[in-house]
Write an enzyme that holds these catalytic residues in place. Structure first.
Site, PDB file in Angstrom:
ATOM      1  N   LYS A 111       1.171   4.227  -2.855  1.00 29.04           N
ATOM      2  CA  LYS A 111       0.859   5.635  -2.561  1.00 29.04           C
ATOM      3  C   LYS A 111       2.083   6.530  -2.773  1.00 29.04           C
ATOM      4  O   LYS A 111       1.939   7.716  -3.082  1.00 29.04           O
ATOM      5  CB  LYS A 111       0.321   5.754  -1.135  1.00 29.04           C
ATOM      6  CG  LYS A 111      -1.052   5.104  -0.960  1.00 29.04           C
ATOM      7  CD  LYS A 111      -2.086   5.776  -1.841  1.00 29.04           C
ATOM      8  CE  LYS A 111      -3.485   5.221  -1.672  1.00 29.04           C
ATOM      9  NZ  LYS A 111      -4.485   5.947  -2.460  1.00 29.04           N
TER      10      LYS A 111
ATOM     11  N   TYR B 246       0.831  -1.208   0.000  1.00 32.98           N
ATOM     12  CA  TYR B 246       0.000   0.000   0.000  1.00 32.98           C
ATOM     13  C   TYR B 246       0.866   1.259   0.000  1.00 32.98           C
ATOM     14  O   TYR B 246       0.635   2.176  -0.794  1.00 32.98           O
ATOM     15  CB  TYR B 246      -0.911  -0.034   1.227  1.00 32.98           C
ATOM     16  CG  TYR B 246      -1.839   1.155   1.358  1.00 32.98           C
ATOM     17  CD1 TYR B 246      -2.956   1.292   0.543  1.00 32.98           C
ATOM     18  CD2 TYR B 246      -1.609   2.137   2.329  1.00 32.98           C
ATOM     19  CE1 TYR B 246      -3.817   2.377   0.674  1.00 32.98           C
ATOM     20  CE2 TYR B 246      -2.464   3.222   2.469  1.00 32.98           C
ATOM     21  CZ  TYR B 246      -3.567   3.333   1.646  1.00 32.98           C
ATOM     22  OH  TYR B 246      -4.410   4.416   1.783  1.00 32.98           O
TER      23      TYR B 246
HETATM   24  N1  LIG Z   1      -9.288   5.851   5.339  1.00 35.64           N
HETATM   25  C1  LIG Z   1      -8.075   6.228   5.635  1.00 35.64           C
HETATM   26  O1  LIG Z   1      -7.672   6.271   6.799  1.00 35.64           O
HETATM   27  C2  LIG Z   1      -7.138   6.638   4.545  1.00 35.64           C
HETATM   28  C3  LIG Z   1      -5.852   7.072   4.917  1.00 35.64           C
HETATM   29  C4  LIG Z   1      -4.963   7.473   3.935  1.00 35.64           C
HETATM   30  C5  LIG Z   1      -5.347   7.448   2.603  1.00 35.64           C
HETATM   31  N2  LIG Z   1      -6.595   7.016   2.272  1.00 35.64           N
HETATM   32  C6  LIG Z   1      -6.923   7.008   0.859  1.00 35.64           C
HETATM   33  O2  LIG Z   1      -8.147   7.708   0.654  1.00 35.64           O
HETATM   34  C7  LIG Z   1      -8.869   7.141  -0.454  1.00 35.64           C
HETATM   35  C8  LIG Z   1     -10.267   6.748  -0.014  1.00 35.64           C
HETATM   36  O3  LIG Z   1     -10.176   5.856   1.074  1.00 35.64           O
HETATM   37  P1  LIG Z   1     -11.484   5.316   1.841  1.00 35.64           P
HETATM   38  O4  LIG Z   1     -11.013   4.962   3.191  1.00 35.64           O
HETATM   39  O5  LIG Z   1     -12.614   6.241   1.636  1.00 35.64           O
HETATM   40  O6  LIG Z   1     -11.730   3.960   1.004  1.00 35.64           O
HETATM   41  P2  LIG Z   1     -12.979   2.955   1.017  1.00 35.64           P
HETATM   42  O7  LIG Z   1     -14.039   3.411   1.969  1.00 35.64           O
HETATM   43  O8  LIG Z   1     -12.411   1.591   1.180  1.00 35.64           O
HETATM   44  O9  LIG Z   1     -13.554   3.115  -0.487  1.00 35.64           O
HETATM   45  C9  LIG Z   1     -12.791   2.697  -1.568  1.00 35.64           C
HETATM   46  C10 LIG Z   1     -13.452   3.208  -2.831  1.00 35.64           C
HETATM   47  O10 LIG Z   1     -12.664   2.789  -3.967  1.00 35.64           O
HETATM   48  C11 LIG Z   1     -13.529   2.149  -4.911  1.00 35.64           C
HETATM   49  N3  LIG Z   1     -12.744   1.144  -5.643  1.00 35.64           N
HETATM   50  C12 LIG Z   1     -11.991   0.129  -5.132  1.00 35.64           C
HETATM   51  N4  LIG Z   1     -11.418  -0.581  -6.128  1.00 35.64           N
HETATM   52  C13 LIG Z   1     -11.797   0.002  -7.299  1.00 35.64           C
HETATM   53  C14 LIG Z   1     -11.518  -0.259  -8.672  1.00 35.64           C
HETATM   54  N5  LIG Z   1     -10.740  -1.291  -9.055  1.00 35.64           N
HETATM   55  N6  LIG Z   1     -12.069   0.549  -9.615  1.00 35.64           N
HETATM   56  C15 LIG Z   1     -12.877   1.593  -9.243  1.00 35.64           C
HETATM   57  N7  LIG Z   1     -13.162   1.894  -7.968  1.00 35.64           N
HETATM   58  C16 LIG Z   1     -12.636   1.110  -7.005  1.00 35.64           C
HETATM   59  C17 LIG Z   1     -14.625   1.544  -4.071  1.00 35.64           C
HETATM   60  O11 LIG Z   1     -15.783   1.303  -4.883  1.00 35.64           O
HETATM   61  P3  LIG Z   1     -16.980   0.313  -4.396  1.00 35.64           P
HETATM   62  O12 LIG Z   1     -17.734   1.052  -3.309  1.00 35.64           O
HETATM   63  O13 LIG Z   1     -17.794   0.074  -5.619  1.00 35.64           O
HETATM   64  O14 LIG Z   1     -16.320  -0.931  -3.858  1.00 35.64           O
HETATM   65  C18 LIG Z   1     -14.849   2.654  -3.042  1.00 35.64           C
HETATM   66  O15 LIG Z   1     -15.650   3.687  -3.581  1.00 35.64           O
HETATM   67  C19 LIG Z   1      -8.023   5.959  -0.924  1.00 35.64           C
HETATM   68  O16 LIG Z   1      -7.166   6.398  -1.953  1.00 35.64           O
HETATM   69  C20 LIG Z   1      -7.189   5.624   0.303  1.00 35.64           C
HETATM   70  O17 LIG Z   1      -5.992   4.957  -0.033  1.00 35.64           O
HETATM   71  C21 LIG Z   1      -7.489   6.604   3.202  1.00 35.64           C
END
Ligand SMILES: NC(=O)c1ccc[n+]([C@@H]2O[C@H](COP(=O)([O-])OP(=O)(O)OC[C@H]3O[C@@H](n4cnc5c(N)ncnc54)[C@H](OP(=O)(O)O)[C@@H]3O)[C@@H](O)[C@H]2O)c1
Length: 247
Positions: free
Chosen positions: A159, A155
């Protein structure tokens, strides 16, 4: 911070941070395409929230890791709306595992969705944005890109790659008035982090200077700023939004 009637695509807009970004951009006047892969119901719920607040957009299913599917989806957006102004590369997966247990497939899946997915979307929108001589791209990275994290080799590598894409693209596309920046969230309350046991969460909170886990809205506000006129002279930057977790 008006974005007027800009056409925006938020990948992974069905849930979590992506939903908050989609809703926030819509609130500033953008017509928002909500990308998703499996969760049509959740994507439709994002659209419902947007419409309830007086905005508009549509849901848009494609796999960001598939080059042809991504090109096709973005071509369809431009055919429908005549342009694409804003791209937020937010879709990602997080597969946690220490390297001794990590499988080759964990690496391939993570790199394909998180890093190649970002490349696929950036490449597909670039030709339209170059012609328009205006575009805003925000790539969602993570503080672990620069800080690293045990158990997140795949991961954090994906990133960190996103940061390389951001900086190089900023240099390539700047002359065409296309700004490319990255937002690096810290620990944010979403499905991605929901499975962490309470004790681990408490430990993380202890290490955050602002003493709280972030919300998707903490990220959405910064993305809205980066695509607004107020950020017209910002490109190639990484904005950490992490409550001070990574300093
Ligand atoms: N949460 C954290 O603490 C955190 C920290 C640092 C960075 N981030 C980054 O922030 C962003 C959002 O994170 P989140 O926590 O909101 O993630 P999340 O709730 O797990 O949601 C992931 C999203 O990505 C979509 N997705 C996954 N695989 C895909 C693919 N192959 N093609 C198209 N769409 C796809 C999913 O669609 P479906 O709903 O259809 O499955 C969902 O909308 C990500 O880039 C993550 O790495 C998050």
């Amino acid at each position: 911070m008006k974005i007027e009637k800009r056409i925006a695509l938020v990948t992974g807009g069905s849930r979590g941070i992506g939903r908050a970004i989609a809703v926030r951009l819509s609130g500033t006047g953008a017509y928002v395409f909500i990308g998703y892969i499996d969760n049509r119901k959740a994507a439709s719920e994002t659209l419902r929230i947007i419409r309830n607040k007086g905005g508009n957009g549509e849901i848009c299913r494609f796999d960001v890791s598939n080059f042809e599917a991504t090109q096709e989806a973005i071509k369809n957006i431009v055919e429908k709306k005549g342009r694409i102004d804003i791209l937020v590369n937010n879709a990602a997966v997080s597969i946690s595992s220490i390297i001794l247990r990590a499988k080759e497939n964990d690496w391939d899946t993570t790199i394909n969705i998180n890093l190649k997915g970002t490349f696929n979307c950036c490449k597909s929108v670039s030709k339209y944005m170059v012609k328009q001589r205006w575009g805003r791209i925000v790539n969602i990275s993570s503080v672990v890109a620069e800080g690293g994290n045990a158990g997140q080799v795949c991961y954090s590598a994906s990133k960190a790659g996103v940061l390389g894409v951001t900086k190089s693209l900023a240099k390539e596309l700047g002359a065409r008035n296309i700004c490319v920046n990255a937002v690096a969230p810290g620990f944010i309350e979403t499905d991605m982090t929901a499975s962490l046991p309470g004790k681990s969460k408490e430990k993380i909170i202890d290490s955050i200077p602002l003493s709280r886990i972030g919300t998707p809205y903490d990220i959405a506000g910064v993305v809205a700023f980066l695509v607004s006129r107020d950020a017209d002279y910002i490109t190639g930057q990484i904005i950490n939004v992490c409550g001070g977790l990574y300093i």
